[in-house]
Design an enzyme around this catalytic site. Structure first.
Site, short mmCIF file in Angstrom:
data_model
loop_
_atom_site.label_atom_id
_atom_site.label_comp_id
_atom_site.label_asym_id
_atom_site.label_seq_id
_atom_site.Cartn_x
_atom_site.Cartn_y
_atom_site.Cartn_z
N GLY A 114 1.20 25.61 -3.33
CA GLY A 114 0.26 26.52 -3.57
C GLY A 114 -0.64 26.96 -2.33
N VAL A 191 -5.97 -0.52 9.35
CA VAL A 191 -5.46 -1.05 7.88
C VAL A 191 -3.94 -1.01 7.72
CG1 VAL A 191 -6.02 -0.52 5.38
CG2 VAL A 191 -7.84 -0.09 7.33
N ALA A 328 -8.21 5.94 -1.83
CA ALA A 328 -7.75 6.57 -2.83
C ALA A 328 -9.03 6.65 -3.82
CB ALA A 328 -6.81 5.78 -3.74
N HIS A 453 -17.22 -22.10 -13.04
CA HIS A 453 -16.43 -23.14 -12.23
C HIS A 453 -15.22 -23.69 -13.22
CE1 HIS A 453 -15.90 -26.46 -9.36
NE2 HIS A 453 -15.86 -27.15 -10.53
P1 NAD Z 1 -6.65 3.17 10.93
O1 NAD Z 1 -7.68 4.06 11.56
O2 NAD Z 1 -7.35 2.25 9.94
O3 NAD Z 1 -6.35 2.13 12.16
C1 NAD Z 1 -5.59 2.94 13.56
C2 NAD Z 1 -5.65 1.81 14.30
O4 NAD Z 1 -4.84 2.37 15.48
C3 NAD Z 1 -7.19 1.53 14.91
O5 NAD Z 1 -7.39 0.26 14.91
C4 NAD Z 1 -6.84 2.18 16.21
O6 NAD Z 1 -7.88 1.51 17.13
C5 NAD Z 1 -5.52 2.17 16.46
N1 NAD Z 1 -4.92 3.03 17.73
C6 NAD Z 1 -5.29 4.20 17.92
N2 NAD Z 1 -4.63 4.65 18.80
C7 NAD Z 1 -3.69 4.05 19.46
C8 NAD Z 1 -2.76 3.48 20.47
N3 NAD Z 1 -2.58 4.77 21.22
N4 NAD Z 1 -2.27 2.37 20.79
C9 NAD Z 1 -2.71 1.36 19.80
N5 NAD Z 1 -3.57 1.32 18.93
C10 NAD Z 1 -4.07 2.62 18.58
O7 NAD Z 1 -5.44 4.04 10.43
P2 NAD Z 1 -4.18 3.47 9.51
O8 NAD Z 1 -4.20 2.01 9.58
O9 NAD Z 1 -3.13 4.31 10.21
O10 NAD Z 1 -4.82 4.10 8.25
C11 NAD Z 1 -5.01 5.40 7.80
C12 NAD Z 1 -5.99 5.58 6.85
O11 NAD Z 1 -5.31 5.32 5.38
C13 NAD Z 1 -7.11 4.90 6.91
O12 NAD Z 1 -8.25 5.74 6.66
C14 NAD Z 1 -7.06 3.71 5.92
O13 NAD Z 1 -8.37 3.30 5.45
C15 NAD Z 1 -6.38 4.46 4.98
N6 NAD Z 1 -5.49 3.29 4.16
C16 NAD Z 1 -6.18 2.41 3.35
C17 NAD Z 1 -5.58 1.51 2.56
C18 NAD Z 1 -6.28 0.43 1.89
O14 NAD Z 1 -7.26 0.90 1.20
N7 NAD Z 1 -5.93 -0.61 1.55
C19 NAD Z 1 -4.29 1.44 3.13
C20 NAD Z 1 -3.60 1.94 3.89
C21 NAD Z 1 -4.12 3.22 4.42
#
Ligand code: NAD
Length: 474
Positions: A114, A191, A328, A453
């Site tokens: 879209g 994450v 989500a 408990h």
């Molecule tokens: P994130 O932002 O959580 O983590 C990325 C990490 O990469 C950070 O710790 C950062 O410091 C590091 N980083 C950045 N550049 C770097 C480099 N050059 N070298 C080494 N480390 C580096 O991003 P993500 O883990 O990719 O997740 C993406 C999004 O998806 C987030 O917003 C997350 O909350 C969401 N997500 C949520 C869940 C969940 O709710 N369980 C699961 C998966 C993803």
């Protein structure tokens, strides 16, 4: 062909389809345009598949510990094809469920790409949606009174670190692995990086995490990062913080890939069978026709007001494509806010400090509200309660005693400012803390809520008592 609607939603992920259901409940004639499958990233490439794999990894790791529970399992082995089949069947079942919900809500679903058109013969305002149908059928033209953009996000990589799907994987590629590599370097200890690190390690893969910041999961409370690092190291993972990955050093050989990182000023080389890049996700806003509107994009994300309205007041945007917390449950909540607003109601805007965040690694992590550092920076005088799972009977019964709950409260008003958890099933336990934040409860009120408990939930009551130095089992 052209069709008129009260609402057309661009993207049928968690944000989009939940918004569509609420719109249908409110009597709005609604359509979704989806270029791939209903359910989006969460169902097909994110939350659900990764949690299904994590669960298999947990069962495998627990089976190997069977003798601790008096259950001798002679030879535990992993059938990774079966693991993937189980994951896929869960996705298929949930996918069917969403398709059923669309039919039940009389929501039209257009399978195609879209694009938002500018003012045209169909409407003097931008917002007509042209759908390039995926099956090669003639384009559809949808003429809505309102639009919600819910196009989500996709994995991003570092400049010069090309995802090739063979040696260098995104989290999308990793989900489709047909067999497990022996070793993996994970770039990014956020994450996604930590969930994959934990899962792969539980599957028996040798894992190295290279994190740029000085600690893992840098958005969480410092005590959580410290405990996570300790527990992952105990599991045998190699964790390298303050690691500046140098993409230009990458070398691929027959079965291995080597990459260097600058760690505390010294260049170090790391070798594994695969590299998984998990350094964040970028909004899907390319080619959707934003240039035909007044919509503002900043730092790669669509800008909205507290009701998720863009600069074009009849065009809303929700979920990962507006940045902020890319979760989500945030996307679906924003979807409901947007639809209620379209319907003329006055929903409460989303308050980030009420949003629980979960990491489904082993150990699990969950939090809501301010970290200790954030609360201090905001000028609060704090009192803090911390309680370990080790002193909770049910944690011993489960054989999972690592971790704790930390409650950050305001000394002056007694308000709970933040709750931070690491340990068994905390991604479920966090909902009590979420409710406490919504109801503006005090630690005393949590402690006086009778917790059955033996349950893991007792850790919340004890941490709440610990805020005033009154924990019972400390
Ligand atoms: P994130 O932002 O959580 O983590 C990325 C990490 O990469 C950070 O710790 C950062 O410091 C590091 N980083 C950045 N550049 C770097 C480099 N050059 N070298 C080494 N480390 C580096 O991003 P993500 O883990 O990719 O997740 C993406 C999004 O998806 C987030 O917003 C997350 O909350 C969401 N997500 C949520 C869940 C969940 O709710 N369980 C699961 C998966 C993803």
């Amino acid at each position: 062909m052209s069709q008129e609607y009260d609402l057309v939603i661009l993207g049928g992920g968690t944000g989009g389809y939940v918004a569509a259901i609420r719109a249908s409940q409110l009597g709005l004639k609604t359509a979704i345009v989806e270029k791939s499958k209903l359910g989006g990233t969460c169902l097909h490439k994110g939350c659900i598949p990764s949690k299904a794999l994590l669960r298999s990894a947990e069962v495998y790791a627990t089976a190997k510990r069977g003798s601790e529970f008096g259950v001798n399992i002679n030879s535990v082995s992993l059938d990774f094809t079966k693991v993937q089949e189980r994951k896929n069947s869960i996705i298929n079942q949930l996918h069917k469920g969403i398709q059923y919900l669309m039919k039940q809500g009389k929501i039209d679903v257009y399978h195609g790409f879209g694009r938002i058109l500018g003012p045209s013969i169909f409407s003097p305002m931008p917002g007509t949606i042209s759908v390039e149908m995926e099956n090669g059928e003639e384009n559809e033209m949808l003429i809505p009174k309102n639009v919600i953009i819910a196009t989500g996000s996709q994995p991003r990589t570092l400049p010069n670190l090309m995802i090739d799907g063979k040696y260098v994987l995104s989290s999308d590629d990793a989900l489709e692995l047909e067999e497990l590599p022996k070793s993996v370097i994970i770039v990014g200890g956020g994450v996604i990086g930590i969930e994959w690190a934990s899962m792969l390690s539980d599957f028996g893969v040798e894992v190295t995490v290279l994190e740029y910041s000085d600690r893992l999961v840098p958005t969480e409370d410092h005590d959580i990062s410290k405990e996570l690092q300790r527990l992952l190291k105990k599991k045998g993972l190699k964790i390298v913080t303050k690691a500046k990955v140098l993409p230009e050093t990458i070398e691929k050989t027959d079965r291995h890939v080597t990459i260097s990182a600058e760690v505390k000023g010294i260049e170090q080389a790391y070798t594994a069978e695969k590299i998984l890049v998990a350094v964040g996700r970028s909004a899907n806003i390319e080619n959707i026709g934003l240039q035909n509107t007044q919509i503002i994009v900043e730092n790669g994300c669509i800008q909205v007001n507290p009701y998720c309205q863009t600069k074009e007041s009849h065009i809303y945007a929700i979920g990962d494509c507006i940045g902020g917390l890319q979760l989500a449950h945030v996307a679906s909540h924003e979807g409901i806010i947007a639809v209620e607003h379209i319907a003329g109601n006055t929903p409460d805007p989303l308050d980030d400090t009420l949003v629980p965040a979960c990491i489904y690694s082993q150990p699990e992590i969950a939090s809501v509200g301010y970290t200790e550092v954030q609360a201090t920076e905001k000028g609060y005088e704090l009192k803090i309660g911390k309680f370990p799972f080790r002193a909770i009977g049910k944690a011993l019964v489960f054989g999972q005693v690592d971790g704790f709950v930390k409650i950050v409260a305001d000394k002056e008003t007694d308000d709970i400012l933040g709750v931070h958890m690491i340990g068994p099933h905390v991604t479920d336990l966090i909902s009590e803390a979420g409710l406490a934040r919504v109801l503006n409860a005090t630690p005393w009120e949590i402690a006086n809520t009778i917790h059955p408990h033996p349950t893991l939930s007792e850790v919340m009551a004890e941490a709440a008592l610990a805020v005033d130095g009154k924990a019972i089992h400390a």
